[in-house]
Design a protein around this motif. Structure first.
Motif, mmCIF file in Angstrom:
data_model
loop_
_atom_site.group_PDB
_atom_site.id
_atom_site.type_symbol
_atom_site.label_atom_id
_atom_site.label_comp_id
_atom_site.label_asym_id
_atom_site.label_seq_id
_atom_site.Cartn_x
_atom_site.Cartn_y
_atom_site.Cartn_z
ATOM 1 N N ALA A 40 0.817 -1.220 0.000
ATOM 2 C CA ALA A 40 0.000 0.000 0.000
ATOM 3 C C ALA A 40 0.847 1.266 0.000
ATOM 4 C CB ALA A 40 -0.936 0.004 1.205
ATOM 5 N N GLN A 41 2.151 1.126 0.035
ATOM 6 C CA GLN A 41 3.021 2.300 0.037
ATOM 7 C C GLN A 41 2.786 3.165 -1.200
ATOM 8 O OE1 GLN A 41 5.514 3.203 2.568
ATOM 9 N NE2 GLN A 41 5.108 5.089 1.476
ATOM 10 N N HIS A 42 2.509 2.536 -2.353
ATOM 11 C CA HIS A 42 2.243 3.286 -3.589
ATOM 12 C C HIS A 42 0.988 4.156 -3.450
ATOM 13 C CE1 HIS A 42 5.374 1.201 -5.760
ATOM 14 N NE2 HIS A 42 4.870 0.042 -5.398
ATOM 15 N N ILE A 43 0.003 3.662 -2.714
ATOM 16 C CA ILE A 43 -1.226 4.437 -2.497
ATOM 17 C C ILE A 43 -0.895 5.704 -1.719
ATOM 18 C CG2 ILE A 43 -3.498 4.464 -1.391
ATOM 19 C CD1 ILE A 43 -3.571 1.397 -1.819
ATOM 20 N N SER A 44 -0.194 5.526 -0.622
ATOM 21 C CA SER A 44 0.168 6.652 0.235
ATOM 22 C C SER A 44 1.050 7.661 -0.496
ATOM 23 C CB SER A 44 0.879 6.130 1.485
ATOM 24 O OG SER A 44 1.151 7.171 2.373
ATOM 25 N N ASP A 45 2.027 7.159 -1.234
ATOM 26 C CA ASP A 45 2.929 8.053 -1.974
ATOM 27 C C ASP A 45 2.167 8.903 -2.979
ATOM 28 O OD1 ASP A 45 5.032 6.959 -0.543
ATOM 29 O OD2 ASP A 45 5.746 5.707 -2.205
ATOM 30 N N ALA A 46 1.279 8.271 -3.752
ATOM 31 C CA ALA A 46 0.518 8.999 -4.778
ATOM 32 C C ALA A 46 -0.451 9.990 -4.150
ATOM 33 C CB ALA A 46 -0.235 8.017 -5.671
ATOM 34 N N ALA A 47 -1.103 9.596 -3.060
ATOM 35 C CA ALA A 47 -2.043 10.499 -2.391
ATOM 36 C C ALA A 47 -1.315 11.701 -1.801
ATOM 37 C CB ALA A 47 -2.815 9.746 -1.304
ATOM 38 N N THR A 48 -0.133 11.465 -1.253
ATOM 39 C CA THR A 48 0.674 12.565 -0.716
ATOM 40 C C THR A 48 1.061 13.535 -1.822
ATOM 41 O OG1 THR A 48 1.533 11.194 1.083
ATOM 42 C CG2 THR A 48 2.822 13.139 0.498
ATOM 43 N N ARG A 49 1.505 12.999 -2.957
ATOM 44 C CA ARG A 49 1.855 13.858 -4.091
ATOM 45 C C ARG A 49 0.656 14.677 -4.566
ATOM 46 N NH1 ARG A 49 4.741 9.247 -5.656
ATOM 47 N NH2 ARG A 49 3.081 8.639 -7.098
ATOM 48 N N ALA A 50 -0.546 14.128 -4.392
ATOM 49 C CA ALA A 50 -1.764 14.821 -4.814
ATOM 50 C C ALA A 50 -2.293 15.771 -3.747
ATOM 51 C CB ALA A 50 -2.841 13.800 -5.192
ATOM 52 N N GLY A 51 -1.579 15.877 -2.603
ATOM 53 C CA GLY A 51 -1.935 16.860 -1.593
ATOM 54 C C GLY A 51 -2.719 16.355 -0.399
ATOM 55 N N LEU A 52 -2.917 15.048 -0.288
ATOM 56 C CA LEU A 52 -3.667 14.494 0.840
ATOM 57 C C LEU A 52 -2.711 14.174 1.989
ATOM 58 C CD1 LEU A 52 -6.328 13.376 2.001
ATOM 59 C CD2 LEU A 52 -5.856 11.241 0.812
ATOM 60 N N SER A 53 -3.135 14.469 3.206
ATOM 61 C CA SER A 53 -2.365 14.113 4.387
ATOM 62 C C SER A 53 -2.401 12.594 4.546
ATOM 63 C CB SER A 53 -2.981 14.783 5.621
ATOM 64 O OG SER A 53 -2.360 14.292 6.789
ATOM 65 N N CYS A 54 -1.229 11.959 4.535
ATOM 66 C CA CYS A 54 -1.150 10.495 4.578
ATOM 67 C C CYS A 54 -0.164 10.027 5.633
ATOM 68 C CB CYS A 54 -0.679 9.949 3.235
ATOM 69 S SG CYS A 54 -1.806 10.250 1.901
ATOM 70 N N LEU A 55 -0.419 8.835 6.101
ATOM 71 C CA LEU A 55 0.489 8.165 7.016
ATOM 72 C C LEU A 55 0.532 6.703 6.600
ATOM 73 C CD1 LEU A 55 2.226 8.080 9.597
ATOM 74 C CD2 LEU A 55 0.115 7.639 10.864
ATOM 75 N N HIS A 56 1.711 6.178 6.397
ATOM 76 C CA HIS A 56 1.867 4.766 6.059
ATOM 77 C C HIS A 56 2.398 4.040 7.290
ATOM 78 C CE1 HIS A 56 2.283 1.282 3.518
ATOM 79 N NE2 HIS A 56 3.467 1.079 4.083
#
Length: 109
Positions: A40-56
């Protein structure tokens, strides 16, 4: 009639699919995304790049602690993953945290 077609994704396809999930998560108005597990790291990375606050996070206990820290009564939490992820363990840990015990009573379902 119902037809179900399943295609296993290769690593490259899976990474691209997970990245698109992260991008979409950023578009739907979530306040935060917590992802669990190596794949799921790819999900978090892409969401972060799109501006969403993420935590993996690495495990169910860490995910539950992150949810407990970042939510308030009345907030909605969606646990979504494949059956193999056994995300009910996150719920068990979260329930234990909210009830004041140190560990879930049982993780078998």
């Amino acid at each position: 009639n119902l037809a179900l077609v399943y295609k296993a994704l290769g690593r490259k396809e899976e990474a691209a699919h997970h990245a698109s999930v992260g991008e979409q998560a950023a578009l739907v108005g979530l306040s935060q995304l917590i992802t669990l597990g190596d794949r799921a790291q790819h999900i978090s990375d892409a969401a972060t790049r799109a501006g969403l606050s993420c935590l993996h996070v690495k495990d169910a206990a860490e995910a539950a602690a992150a949810v407990a820290r970042s939510t308030q009564p009345g907030d909605w939490v969606l646990l979504k993953g494949s059956r193999g992820m056994a995300l009910e363990r996150v719920l068990d840990h979260l329930r234990a945290l909210l009830e004041g015990s140190s560990a879930p009573a049982s993780t078998e379902h």
